[in-house]
Design a protein around this motif. Structure first.
Motif, PDB file in Angstrom:
ATOM      1  N   GLY A   1      10.086  15.038 -12.050  1.00 45.25           N
ATOM      2  CA  GLY A   1      10.367  14.618 -10.665  1.00 45.25           C
ATOM      3  C   GLY A   1       9.134  14.086  -9.971  1.00 45.25           C
ATOM      4  N   ASP A   2       8.960  14.518  -8.705  1.00 43.77           N
ATOM      5  CA  ASP A   2       7.847  13.998  -7.894  1.00 43.77           C
ATOM      6  C   ASP A   2       6.506  14.651  -8.248  1.00 43.77           C
ATOM      7  N   GLN A   3       6.501  15.545  -9.231  1.00 44.05           N
ATOM      8  CA  GLN A   3       5.276  16.314  -9.500  1.00 44.05           C
ATOM      9  C   GLN A   3       4.131  15.468 -10.049  1.00 44.05           C
ATOM     10  N   MET A   4       4.479  14.388 -10.793  1.00 44.17           N
ATOM     11  CA  MET A   4       3.424  13.490 -11.306  1.00 44.17           C
ATOM     12  C   MET A   4       2.721  12.830 -10.112  1.00 44.17           C
ATOM     13  N   ASP A   5       3.532  12.372  -9.146  1.00 40.14           N
ATOM     14  CA  ASP A   5       2.956  11.728  -7.960  1.00 40.14           C
ATOM     15  C   ASP A   5       2.134  12.726  -7.147  1.00 40.14           C
TER      16      ASP A   5
ATOM     17  N   TYR B   1       0.814  -1.228   0.000  1.00 40.01           N
ATOM     18  CA  TYR B   1       0.000   0.000   0.000  1.00 40.01           C
ATOM     19  C   TYR B   1       0.847   1.277   0.000  1.00 40.01           C
ATOM     20  N   VAL B   2       2.182   1.122  -0.064  1.00 36.54           N
ATOM     21  CA  VAL B   2       3.040   2.307  -0.182  1.00 36.54           C
ATOM     22  C   VAL B   2       3.599   2.321  -1.609  1.00 36.54           C
ATOM     23  N   PRO B   3       3.047   3.194  -2.475  1.00 34.87           N
ATOM     24  CA  PRO B   3       3.515   3.165  -3.865  1.00 34.87           C
ATOM     25  C   PRO B   3       4.911   3.764  -4.006  1.00 34.87           C
ATOM     26  N   TRP B   4       5.720   3.201  -4.875  1.00 40.41           N
ATOM     27  CA  TRP B   4       7.023   3.771  -5.191  1.00 40.41           C
ATOM     28  C   TRP B   4       6.846   5.142  -5.850  1.00 40.41           C
ATOM     29  N   GLY B   5       7.826   5.981  -5.707  1.00 44.65           N
ATOM     30  CA  GLY B   5       7.812   7.273  -6.393  1.00 44.65           C
ATOM     31  C   GLY B   5       7.827   7.053  -7.906  1.00 44.65           C
ATOM     32  N   PHE B   6       7.320   8.012  -8.649  1.00 47.63           N
ATOM     33  CA  PHE B   6       7.285   8.016 -10.112  1.00 47.63           C
ATOM     34  C   PHE B   6       6.329   6.991 -10.725  1.00 47.63           C
ATOM     35  N   THR B   7       5.538   6.288  -9.860  1.00 52.75           N
ATOM     36  CA  THR B   7       4.587   5.322 -10.428  1.00 52.75           C
ATOM     37  C   THR B   7       3.210   5.966 -10.621  1.00 52.75           C
ATOM     38  N   SER B   8       2.958   7.052  -9.895  1.00 54.63           N
ATOM     39  CA  SER B   8       1.651   7.721  -9.884  1.00 54.63           C
ATOM     40  C   SER B   8       0.541   6.824  -9.362  1.00 54.63           C
ATOM     41  N   PHE B   9       0.893   5.772  -8.613  1.00 51.86           N
ATOM     42  CA  PHE B   9      -0.145   4.941  -8.000  1.00 51.86           C
ATOM     43  C   PHE B   9      -0.617   5.612  -6.718  1.00 51.86           C
ATOM     44  N   SER B  10      -1.857   5.307  -6.321  1.00 48.55           N
ATOM     45  CA  SER B  10      -2.332   5.786  -5.022  1.00 48.55           C
ATOM     46  C   SER B  10      -2.048   4.692  -3.989  1.00 48.55           C
ATOM     47  N   ASP B  11      -2.496   4.878  -2.748  1.00 50.45           N
ATOM     48  CA  ASP B  11      -2.273   3.834  -1.733  1.00 50.45           C
ATOM     49  C   ASP B  11      -3.287   2.700  -1.865  1.00 50.45           C
ATOM     50  N   HIS B  12      -4.318   2.910  -2.662  1.00 49.88           N
ATOM     51  CA  HIS B  12      -5.265   1.825  -2.946  1.00 49.88           C
ATOM     52  C   HIS B  12      -4.955   1.319  -4.355  1.00 49.88           C
ATOM     53  N   MET B  13      -4.111   0.283  -4.411  1.00 52.28           N
ATOM     54  CA  MET B  13      -3.661  -0.213  -5.710  1.00 52.28           C
ATOM     55  C   MET B  13      -4.455  -1.448  -6.126  1.00 52.28           C
ATOM     56  N   SER B  14      -4.681  -1.579  -7.441  1.00 52.45           N
ATOM     57  CA  SER B  14      -5.296  -2.804  -7.948  1.00 52.45           C
ATOM     58  C   SER B  14      -4.227  -3.903  -7.901  1.00 52.45           C
ATOM     59  N   PHE B  15      -4.636  -5.148  -8.171  1.00 55.40           N
ATOM     60  CA  PHE B  15      -3.671  -6.252  -8.138  1.00 55.40           C
ATOM     61  C   PHE B  15      -2.526  -5.990  -9.126  1.00 55.40           C
ATOM     62  N   ILE B  16      -2.870  -5.562 -10.333  1.00 56.30           N
ATOM     63  CA  ILE B  16      -1.848  -5.318 -11.356  1.00 56.30           C
ATOM     64  C   ILE B  16      -0.911  -4.185 -10.911  1.00 56.30           C
ATOM     65  N   GLU B  17      -1.485  -3.161 -10.275  1.00 54.93           N
ATOM     66  CA  GLU B  17      -0.642  -2.061  -9.785  1.00 54.93           C
ATOM     67  C   GLU B  17       0.295  -2.548  -8.679  1.00 54.93           C
ATOM     68  N   ARG B  18      -0.230  -3.452  -7.828  1.00 51.78           N
ATOM     69  CA  ARG B  18       0.644  -3.983  -6.768  1.00 51.78           C
ATOM     70  C   ARG B  18       1.782  -4.810  -7.368  1.00 51.78           C
ATOM     71  N   VAL B  19       1.463  -5.568  -8.435  1.00 50.49           N
ATOM     72  CA  VAL B  19       2.512  -6.339  -9.121  1.00 50.49           C
ATOM     73  C   VAL B  19       3.562  -5.370  -9.672  1.00 50.49           C
ATOM     74  N   LYS B  20       3.079  -4.311 -10.352  1.00 54.19           N
ATOM     75  CA  LYS B  20       4.019  -3.338 -10.944  1.00 54.19           C
ATOM     76  C   LYS B  20       4.840  -2.662  -9.846  1.00 54.19           C
ATOM     77  N   ASN B  21       4.170  -2.319  -8.720  1.00 56.29           N
ATOM     78  CA  ASN B  21       4.865  -1.637  -7.629  1.00 56.29           C
ATOM     79  C   ASN B  21       5.997  -2.494  -7.068  1.00 56.29           C
ATOM     80  N   LEU B  22       5.724  -3.817  -6.988  1.00 53.56           N
ATOM     81  CA  LEU B  22       6.748  -4.716  -6.439  1.00 53.56           C
ATOM     82  C   LEU B  22       7.897  -4.901  -7.423  1.00 53.56           C
ATOM     83  N   ILE B  23       7.567  -5.093  -8.691  1.00 52.79           N
ATOM     84  CA  ILE B  23       8.662  -5.333  -9.644  1.00 52.79           C
ATOM     85  C   ILE B  23       9.406  -4.048  -9.997  1.00 52.79           C
ATOM     86  N   THR B  24       8.872  -2.903  -9.533  1.00 56.87           N
ATOM     87  CA  THR B  24       9.586  -1.640  -9.744  1.00 56.87           C
ATOM     88  C   THR B  24      10.813  -1.558  -8.821  1.00 56.87           C
ATOM     89  N   SER B  25      10.775  -2.329  -7.714  1.00 53.67           N
ATOM     90  CA  SER B  25      11.839  -2.216  -6.702  1.00 53.67           C
ATOM     91  C   SER B  25      13.256  -2.269  -7.286  1.00 53.67           C
TER      92      SER B  25
END
Lengths: 532, 532
Positions: free
Chosen positions: B394-398, B191-215
């Motif tokens: 930078g962080d402006q998209m987020d 529920y903590v999105p990486w910077g530059f992903t523009s995800f919110s803290d309520h992520m869909s399953f696909i967004e959570r997958v993307k958030n994890l593989i962004t690491s």
């Protein structure tokens, strides 16, 4: 930064201004407190809230141990299924059980029995409250803005759920870390010791192993501790629920916690740290105490109190303590309501009550003998007095360990300690400068804060009353299940996808290889046949 | 609670009292700031610290973009290997690159080139600072109490390590979450999105997958971003070190962060949240601006600024914007230094500079068009003005996503947006009441705080100066390695012990079975032979 240290200089000025602000925006607060020492710190916050113009209604059982009415707030009592005598006898038995030197397993069994008895006792009082139709109707009609509750025995959370009120919880901590669990706060067990282990945050490998395998026991403790209230909650709310679920809905956790005393650990944005809230501004001593302190001469005094739970100590132990106290030149002020030990030395004065904070704040105070209740420890830290700690039960063993690990006191085992141990511990904390230096440093760190904990606590109660909660501090973790929170579904998906990709790649490779080899095989055959 | 909202009513009163306290206990503070908009908020804190009687010495490069001297603090300049013209050209090129509509892969490559250039640019300035012998000797002899630094480009941390100074870092956040990593703060990626992903803290399953593989990509970004400074640190300190290691030593992280805007997540005790620090008390408008605002009539005004980095916009885009702005009845105040678009409507006034906060605080302001820099967004929230967000880099998209996810604004893609998009977004935030209601609610939550962020920031800088750090807030996690922190050694030990126990139990069982069967076998044989 001296003027920030106490509320009286600057902060009270703010309070007056705030009172003015709040008169126009006063709220209506329902309070479900907890009896015993917990009540004492909550009362301070309630009086402050009432003085700021809020209407404070406190629900109180008709028979209580330490709770009292006050001119500042309204009290609504509810019946309980026990008499005042039964309640007093109950607390006495808890006090006596501490000094029981039964074998270890028997003690564990007794602790189990006692815990079950306490929780059943308070759950029965809670049942009487919840099923008091007249009271509940009054509460429903009163249109409160929020509930302020000590959730250690969670009658408040059940009632808040029923009345759909946003809550602020006021606590030191919950058994088995249920507060952190319910707040969705990560707990890295490699440096956050479980309660009742007496480990510090710097654990050896074996301690880390013990800390990890303690986890299932902690969950068992949770089940045991909250079972009665959980059953009552499901019955009263007419749906299956858990205490953890009710706790998870709170807006703000006001934790009587400060990191000069507790070990630093991850926290959540809705956990507000107000450790040291009870450390009030020093008031002048009464003539009686002033005289005793002045008579102590250059040696000064030692303050000794085992808290409100222990009214009597077995005579053998009391004599051991009296003997130990007699070996130091300081005057000892011992708050004790039991029978006077016959060997009480001349330097020891027994008193039925003492102004603990004011005495600790006196420059002639050399040491503080305490049962390591969190209020007492914070008063010791606040006033910079080194401690001899004699923990009795609950979190007190851990508290004593924390103070000892900071080099600000010496912990003793109240069952096993001898007069010599007491004497040596007292002499150490009084004459070994490092104890005074350490507690003084802790005190300076503790008091150097941007706002007094009482003002901070009151601010957040007002915040929840005004905004009907604090939704912006609620992490999205609450909307995830265990599998989602730990990304197990994502990891499983990635693993499955990787395996599938690997499988397909291998199949492709094999197919290609087969094609190539077959082709080359055929070619070889063909060329061979041609050459023939 | 109105009187808590701004520093001017109560808090300034405290400040005055504090100033008095601090005159007796003034400290000596070394400051390593960061150029650009970062400087603007830090300057406020520096002036406040200086006014409280502390000696503040700011290290400044001889050529800067936005940094300025002040009568309140001492400035020591150091040489840099670039001229003012080169610096200006560098910033101009960054501004121009934003509007470059190259294909995606080319853009990524350009971003990579730009990031490497920026960090190399600032690392070269840092090298000049560190190898300025005269300056370093002065700093060593000055006996500072602490360093206050913006660590986004970590020259401060290297110097602090060299001078053995405790540090307070002042930041919005670091690339790839290095701040949280260095502070040992858990980051649940569910529920903590990486910077530059523009995800919110309520992520869909696909967004959570993307958030994890962004690491892994985030770690690559870290390597890229800090590589120049890391190399410089190891060279200058004459030992192999990492930027993460240097960061981990800080006493206090002052984070320009507030949970009305950011998503709630776990934090550490030494992370102090001072989001909204730049939202100053409203000052009266100059006659020129007052006249424009008054002339706007019942429709009111719209404030438009893309920040200090963008001096010019490609004419085609500027005309698109001008066309969009012309479709609303409000007067638009557009801070723009580029060439005037020929189609500029009558309602749009171009100005070289505008008093952003004072205009936003004006009751006639209906909307705020911003590039979603964190300072601007906090000023929008502080003053309760709904936003149209045109993030640049930078962080402006987020940031834009955060405001949009709170229903307090509409985000546009500055490259793709048309005049119609701008017009519709403006009409939505001005006429759809929900935007105003949402931003108003955020504003109320944001401003209802127990202490002003500026006072909080100053308190913690003073704390670190006075106590030479904040050791009581440092978690023991810093003394554990990765394996220990995650209890992997403990789990491995428990697994090995369990397997061993299982193996021994099985061996015992097999031995017993063999014994029993053999015995019974022998018995059967014997009995059989007897019966024969």
């Amino acid at each position: 930064m001296a003027c920030l240290k106490s509320r009286s200089h600057v902060a009270v000025g703010i309070t007056c201004l705030l009172s003015f602000c709040h008169l126009a925006e006063s709220g209506k607060l329902l309070v479900v407190p907890q009896d015993g020492s917990h009540w004492l710190s909550m009362k301070m916050a309630l009086e402050e809230l009432a003085q700021r113009g809020h209407e404070v209604v406190v629900l109180m059982p008709e028979n209580t141990f330490l709770m009292q009415t006050s001119e500042h707030f309204t009290v609504r009592t509810h019946s309980v299924p026990y008499t005042q005598e039964e309640l007093d006898a109950h607390y006495r038995s808890l006090g006596t059980a501490i000094f029981d030197d039964s074998p270890f397993l028997e003690k564990i069994f007794l602790m189990y029995i006692n815990t079950t008895r306490i929780t059943a006792f308070y759950a029965s009082a809670c049942r009487d409250l919840l099923y008091d139709k007249e009271l509940i109707t009054f509460l429903q009609q009163s249109k409160f803005d929020a509930m302020f509750s000590d959730p250690i025995l969670p009658c408040g959370p059940i009632l808040a759920e029923y009345l759909s009120l946003p809550t602020v919880y006021f606590l030191r901590g919950l058994p088995c870390g249920l507060d952190y669990k319910a707040a969705q706060c990560p707990v890295p067990l490699s440096y956050v010791p479980w309660g009742f282990t007496s480990f510090s945050d710097h654990m050896s490998f074996i301690e880390r192993v013990k800390n990890l395998i303690t986890s299932p026991l902690q969950y068992l403790l949770c089940r045991l501790f909250f079972a009665n209230h959980e059953e009552l909650a499901s019955e009263f709310l007419q749906r299956t629920t858990t205490i953890s679920e009710l706790f998870s809905k709170t807006s703000i956790w006001l934790m009587r916690y400060d990191f000069v005393f507790e070990y630093p650990r991850p926290v959540m944005p809705n956990m507000i740290y107000i450790g040291g809230i009870t450390c009030a501004q020093k008031k002048p001593l009464s003539k009686e105490f002033e005289a005793i302190v002045n008579e102590s001469g250059e040696h000064g005094i030692v303050v000794f109190s085992l808290g409100s739970m222990v009214s009597e100590i077995p005579m053998k132990k009391a004599m051991e303590i009296a003997e130990g106290l007699g070996t130091i030149p300081q005057t000892v002020l011992w708050r004790y309501t039991g029978e006077t030990p016959p060997n009480l030395a001349k330097n020891t004065k027994l008193v039925k009550w003492l102004p603990q904070n004011d005495l600790l704040a006196h420059p002639k105070t050399r040491a503080f003998i305490t049962h390591a209740g969190s209020h007492g420890v914070y008063e010791g830290i606040c006033n910079g007095v080194p401690m001899v700690l004699m923990p009795l039960f609950g979190d007190q063993m851990d508290n004593a360990k924390r103070v000892e690990s900071r080099g600000a006191g010496v912990a003793l085992n109240i069952i096993e300690m001898t007069a010599k141990d007491i004497s040596e511990a007292l002499k150490a904390v009084i004459y070994d400068k490092k104890y005074k230096e350490n507690i003084q440093r802790l005190s300076e760190l503790h008091l150097d804060r941007p706002i007094h904990p009482l003002d901070l606590a009151v601010h957040w109660v007002e915040f929840v009353m005004k905004h009907k909660g604090a939704p912006h501090l609620r992490p999205a973790a609450h909307d995830l299940n265990w599998v989602q929170y730990h990304s197990i579904d994502v990891l499983a998906f990635l693993l499955a996808a990787s395996l599938l990709a690997l499988f397909i790649s291998m199949k492709c490779c094999m197919f290609c290889c087969r094609k190539c080899f077959c082709k080359s095989g055929r070619l070889t055959k063909k060329s061979k046949s041609k050459s023939h």
